[in-house]
Design a protein around this motif. Structure first.
Motif, PDB file in Angstrom:
ATOM      1  N   ASN A   1      23.769 -23.398  33.309  1.00  0.00           N
ATOM      2  CA  ASN A   1      22.346 -23.603  33.009  1.00  0.00           C
ATOM      3  C   ASN A   1      22.117 -24.290  31.664  1.00  0.00           C
ATOM      4  OD1 ASN A   1      21.564 -22.357  35.437  1.00  0.00           O
ATOM      5  ND2 ASN A   1      21.579 -20.322  34.487  1.00  0.00           N
ATOM      6  N   GLY A   2      22.884 -25.336  31.415  1.00  0.00           N
ATOM      7  CA  GLY A   2      22.687 -26.104  30.191  1.00  0.00           C
ATOM      8  C   GLY A   2      23.369 -25.523  28.968  1.00  0.00           C
ATOM      9  N   TYR A   3      24.151 -24.472  29.138  1.00  0.00           N
ATOM     10  CA  TYR A   3      24.890 -23.861  28.033  1.00  0.00           C
ATOM     11  C   TYR A   3      26.391 -23.943  28.312  1.00  0.00           C
ATOM     12  CZ  TYR A   3      20.587 -21.922  26.100  1.00  0.00           C
ATOM     13  OH  TYR A   3      19.337 -21.782  25.546  1.00  0.00           O
ATOM     14  N   LYS A   4      27.157 -24.126  27.248  1.00  0.00           N
ATOM     15  CA  LYS A   4      28.608 -24.159  27.367  1.00  0.00           C
ATOM     16  C   LYS A   4      29.224 -22.983  26.614  1.00  0.00           C
ATOM     17  CE  LYS A   4      29.426 -29.114  28.083  1.00  0.00           C
ATOM     18  NZ  LYS A   4      30.120 -30.331  27.572  1.00  0.00           N
ATOM     19  N   LEU A   5      30.374 -22.549  27.125  1.00  0.00           N
ATOM     20  CA  LEU A   5      31.099 -21.452  26.498  1.00  0.00           C
ATOM     21  C   LEU A   5      31.933 -21.993  25.340  1.00  0.00           C
ATOM     22  CD1 LEU A   5      31.972 -18.444  26.576  1.00  0.00           C
ATOM     23  CD2 LEU A   5      33.850 -19.151  28.077  1.00  0.00           C
TER      24      LEU A   5
ATOM     25  N   ALA B   1      35.569 -27.088  26.914  1.00  0.00           N
ATOM     26  CA  ALA B   1      34.763 -25.884  27.108  1.00  0.00           C
ATOM     27  C   ALA B   1      35.075 -25.365  28.499  1.00  0.00           C
ATOM     28  CB  ALA B   1      33.277 -26.174  26.965  1.00  0.00           C
ATOM     29  N   MET B   2      35.341 -24.075  28.609  1.00  0.00           N
ATOM     30  CA  MET B   2      35.783 -23.527  29.882  1.00  0.00           C
ATOM     31  C   MET B   2      34.672 -23.501  30.923  1.00  0.00           C
ATOM     32  SD  MET B   2      37.530 -19.825  30.646  1.00  0.00           S
ATOM     33  CE  MET B   2      38.017 -19.375  32.307  1.00  0.00           C
TER      34      MET B   2
ATOM     35  N   PRO C   1      23.985 -24.344  23.386  1.00  0.00           N
ATOM     36  CA  PRO C   1      23.462 -25.495  24.136  1.00  0.00           C
ATOM     37  C   PRO C   1      24.541 -26.555  24.309  1.00  0.00           C
ATOM     38  CG  PRO C   1      21.879 -24.784  22.492  1.00  0.00           C
ATOM     39  CD  PRO C   1      23.137 -23.999  22.233  1.00  0.00           C
ATOM     40  N   LYS C   2      24.607 -27.141  25.485  1.00  0.00           N
ATOM     41  CA  LYS C   2      25.717 -28.049  25.786  1.00  0.00           C
ATOM     42  C   LYS C   2      25.778 -29.236  24.837  1.00  0.00           C
ATOM     43  CE  LYS C   2      23.274 -30.740  29.350  1.00  0.00           C
ATOM     44  NZ  LYS C   2      23.334 -31.186  30.766  1.00  0.00           N
ATOM     45  N   ASP C   3      24.657 -29.603  24.219  1.00  0.00           N
ATOM     46  CA  ASP C   3      24.657 -30.717  23.274  1.00  0.00           C
ATOM     47  C   ASP C   3      25.440 -30.400  22.004  1.00  0.00           C
ATOM     48  OD1 ASP C   3      23.117 -32.107  25.053  1.00  0.00           O
ATOM     49  OD2 ASP C   3      21.205 -31.624  24.070  1.00  0.00           O
ATOM     50  N   GLU C   4      25.664 -29.109  21.724  1.00  0.00           N
ATOM     51  CA  GLU C   4      26.418 -28.733  20.532  1.00  0.00           C
ATOM     52  C   GLU C   4      27.925 -28.925  20.712  1.00  0.00           C
ATOM     53  OE1 GLU C   4      25.564 -24.969  18.852  1.00  0.00           O
ATOM     54  OE2 GLU C   4      23.377 -25.180  19.011  1.00  0.00           O
ATOM     55  N   ILE C   5      28.358 -29.095  21.945  1.00  0.00           N
ATOM     56  CA  ILE C   5      29.770 -29.375  22.216  1.00  0.00           C
ATOM     57  C   ILE C   5      29.856 -30.805  22.728  1.00  0.00           C
ATOM     58  CG2 ILE C   5      31.789 -28.756  23.592  1.00  0.00           C
ATOM     59  CD1 ILE C   5      30.865 -25.905  23.596  1.00  0.00           C
TER      60      ILE C   5
END
Length: 333
Positions: free
Chosen positions: A116-120, A111-112, A101-105
């Motif tokens: 949909n609300g997720y980051k690598l 993040a590359m 989840p993007k909030d974790e980064i």
């Protein structure tokens, strides 16, 4: 096509190294990467030339996932090694990834991708091995398959290297290899951290993984002649590029290039650096490298290649524009 391959492989065979490994004789070396607290300079027979940035130069804005139309064929050809070499040199040792989840980064952390609300989230084991205090020094040229093998392990181990380009007819660094090593053969490595120098690509690879890795040579670099063969086939589309000297000004200080072997954009820039015989410190930043965050903090963006020229004060993204800058600033023709 068969004739082309045969001709190219015959040319490659002329670079087949002979066994040579020794401790570096201190009294014969006059090229040296300095420590981080010192300024790195270039010492050669040719006098360095005072340099200024091109008139009205403005660094381009970085454009992610875009290729300038006139460079599409060049990039496609430079990407061919990714197929033959199974993406060796794209990922740092111990690479892993996950979508979180993007909030974790947090903001400000590289993040590359975001989907949909997720980051690598990408990680590696790069920092678990000893890091060289001073850059490894490697004399090589872009179109040599033996040299490519060494550049691949450099990317995998995420170590920084001071490259001394040795194109054919180059007046500066080919003669130096003969002077400090005894023969004109490439690649040639000098490790100023251990006073060790050696020829032989496979020996260099084993040395680097033993000194700065876990001691294990990656499978795609352990196949002997097959490794060299695939490295050679991968260069067919760029045959001859990055091998012949173009008269150029010698910079007082080495350039700095944030790059990694698996990137076709980085390859195009390195071809020109080699042809112009421009020494450069490569800051390795393959996928999973913690140095991606360092460049992100420095510029507010990550993209490779990124060139820093301490001789003119220029810092810039975008491979096509970097190539134009290098030719305008350094080429004499």
């Amino acid at each position: 096509m068969a004739m082309t391959a045969t001709s190219t492989l015959s040319q490659f065979s002329s670079y087949m190294p002979l066994s040579f490994s020794k401790k570096l004789p201190r009294n014969r070396v006059f090229i040296r990467a300095m420590s981080e607290n010192s300024s790195t300079s270039v010492s050669t027979q040719q006098e360095p030339t005072p340099l200024v940035a091109p008139l009205d130069f403005k660094a381009p804005e970085p454009k992610r996932f875009e290729v300038r139309p006139d460079m599409r064929g060049e990039v496609l050809g430079a990407a061919l090694p990714l197929i033959f070499r199974f993406a060796t040199g794209v990922f740092v040792s111990g690479y892993s990834f996950s979508f979180v989840p993007k909030d974790e980064i947090p903001p400000g952390q590289y993040a590359m991708l975001e989907v949909n609300g997720y980051k690598l989230k990408e990680t590696s084991k790069a920092n678990l091995s000893p890091r060289p205090e001073k850059p490894i020094e490697i004399y090589e040229f872009e179109s040599c398959p033996f040299c490519r093998k060494v550049r691949e392990i450099v990317a995998i181990l995420d170590i920084d290297v001071l490259f001394y380009p040795c194109p054919r007819n180059g007046p500066n660094f080919r003669p130096k290899v003969v002077e400090i090593g005894g023969k004109q053969q490439f690649p040639y490595m000098v490790d100023p951290n251990t006073d060790t120098s050696m020829y032989e690509s496979d020996d260099i690879i084993r040395y680097l993984v033993g000194q700065y890795g876990d001691g294990n040579v990656p499978f795609t670099l352990s196949l002997g002649f097959l490794t060299t063969l695939t490295a050679g086939f991968g260069m067919l589309a760029r045959s001859g590029k990055g091998s012949k000297y173009t008269p150029a000004k010698l910079p007082p200080k080495p350039l700095k290039l944030w790059a990694y072997e698996g990137s076709p954009f980085c390859k195009l820039v390195r071809e020109v650096l080699v042809e112009l015989e421009l020494p450069h410190v490569q800051i390795s930043c393959a996928r999973g490298s913690p140095k991606r965050q360092i460049l992100y903090d420095k510029t507010g963006h990550f993209q490779a290649p990124y060139l820093e020229d301490p001789n003119t004060g220029i810092g810039m993204f975008e491979s096509a524009e970097i190539i134009e800058y290098l030719k305008t600033t350094y080429a004499l023709q």
